[in-house]
Design an enzyme around this catalytic site. Structure first.
Site, PDB file in Angstrom:
ATOM      1  N   LYS A   1     -34.277  16.222  31.255  1.00  0.00           N
ATOM      2  CA  LYS A   1     -35.762  15.933  31.459  1.00  0.00           C
ATOM      3  C   LYS A   1     -36.471  17.016  31.250  1.00  0.00           C
ATOM      4  O   LYS A   1     -36.993  17.786  32.281  1.00  0.00           O
ATOM      5  CB  LYS A   1     -35.982  15.184  32.617  1.00  0.00           C
ATOM      6  CG  LYS A   1     -35.922  13.965  33.098  1.00  0.00           C
ATOM      7  CD  LYS A   1     -36.478  13.580  34.510  1.00  0.00           C
ATOM      8  CE  LYS A   1     -35.744  12.399  35.186  1.00  0.00           C
ATOM      9  NZ  LYS A   1     -35.780  12.234  36.330  1.00  0.00           N
TER      10      LYS A   1
ATOM     11  N   ASP B   1     -32.906  18.095  35.600  1.00  0.00           N
ATOM     12  CA  ASP B   1     -34.149  17.875  35.903  1.00  0.00           C
ATOM     13  C   ASP B   1     -34.820  19.042  36.167  1.00  0.00           C
ATOM     14  O   ASP B   1     -35.255  19.739  35.083  1.00  0.00           O
ATOM     15  CB  ASP B   1     -33.914  17.032  37.108  1.00  0.00           C
ATOM     16  CG  ASP B   1     -35.238  16.448  37.516  1.00  0.00           C
ATOM     17  OD1 ASP B   1     -36.267  15.991  37.107  1.00  0.00           O
ATOM     18  OD2 ASP B   1     -35.296  16.434  39.057  1.00  0.00           O
TER      19      ASP B   1
ATOM     20  N   ASP C   1     -27.637   7.200  39.902  1.00  0.00           N
ATOM     21  CA  ASP C   1     -27.762   6.333  41.014  1.00  0.00           C
ATOM     22  C   ASP C   1     -29.475   6.561  41.238  1.00  0.00           C
ATOM     23  O   ASP C   1     -30.048   7.729  41.504  1.00  0.00           O
ATOM     24  CB  ASP C   1     -26.873   6.935  42.223  1.00  0.00           C
ATOM     25  CG  ASP C   1     -27.371   8.074  42.976  1.00  0.00           C
ATOM     26  OD1 ASP C   1     -27.437   9.270  42.369  1.00  0.00           O
ATOM     27  OD2 ASP C   1     -27.718   8.004  44.221  1.00  0.00           O
TER      28      ASP C   1
END
Ligand code: IMP
Ligand code: MG
Length: 176
Positions: free
Chosen positions: A129, A101, A157
Site C-alpha cells: 500500500k 503498510d 485478517d
C-alpha cells in the site's frame, strides 16, 4: 458492526501472481540457496505457496513480531514474540510479508535482521500500500500494489478473521 467482503483478486489471479514471483526469485537466486523468513501469522499462506514455486533449494524459518506503541498505528518498535530457530549468518534471506503498510514494522525488522550478518537480504510482500508509506523500505518483490483500503484473505485478517479466504477482498461495513 457487520461487515462483508468484496472480492478484489480471484484465487486464480493470486495463484498466477505467486507463480510469477517464484519464477523471478528462482532466476535471481540461480546457483544459490534461499532462506525464507515468514512473518507470522499473515504471511504464512503466501510464504508456503511461494516456496512451492521456487526451484532453487529453499529453507524456511518463522518469526512472529508485534509493533507496539500508541493506538492503531504501528510504532515500529518491534517486539519479538517468536524469534527464528536458526541463525541467518551467511544466508541469502528473503523476508516474506503479507502487506507493507506504513513500513514501520518492516523497516525496523530489516535493520534487526541485517545486524545478524546474512549474505544478502531482500523483502518480498504479497501486497503493498504505497500511499500509506511513512518509512521508506526497499521491497524487492511485490505481488500487487493496492489502494488505501483494508484488505483480507490469503493470510490477511480483520480481527483475526478471513485469513483462510483463498482470494483477496476488501472489508466493507454494512449500514445496519
Ligand atoms: P506497517 O507496515 O508497520 O504499518 O504494518 C504492516 C502490518 O499491518 C501488516 O503486517 C499487517 O499485519 C497489518 N496491515 C496493514 N494493512 C492491512 C490490511 O489492509 N489488512 C490486514 N492487515 C493489514
Ligand atoms: Mg501482519
Amino acid at each position: 458492526m457487520a461487515e462483508h467482503i468484496k472480492k478484489m483478486m480471484t484465487e486464480e489471479e493470486v495463484t498466477n501472481k505467486i507463480k510469477e514471483l517464484g519464477v523471478l526469485i528462482s532466476k535471481d537466486y540461480e546457483g544459490k540457496e534461499v532462506h525464507i523468513i515468514c512473518i507470522l501469522k499473515g504471511a504464512s499462506f503466501f510464504a508456503c505457496e511461494l516456496a512451492k514455486r521456487i526451484t532453487v533449494p529453499v529453507t524456511i524459518d518463522f518469526m512472529s513480531v508485534s509493533s507496539y506503541g500508541g493506538g492503531t498505528e504501528s510504532s515500529g518498535h518491534v517486539k519479538i514474540i517468536k524469534d527464528l530457530d536458526e541463525p541467518i549468518e551467511g544466508k541469502n534471506v528473503i523476508v516474506v510479508e503479507d502487506i507493507i503498510d506504513s513500513g514501520r514494522t518492516l523497516s525496523h525488522l530489516m535493520d534487526l535482521l541485517k545486524s545478524r550478518n546474512p549474505e544478502s537480504i531482500a523483502l518480498c510482500a504479497l501486497l503493498d500500500k504505497p500511499e500509506r508509506r511513512v518509512v521508506d523500505v526497499d521491497v524487492a518483490y511485490v505481488g500487487y500494489q493496492v489502494p488505501d483500503l483494508f484488505v483480507v484473505g490469503y493470510g490477511l485478517d480483520y480481527d483475526q478473521k478471513y485469513r483462510n479466504l483463498p482470494y483477496i477482498g476488501v472489508v466493507e461495513f454494512d449500514e445496519n
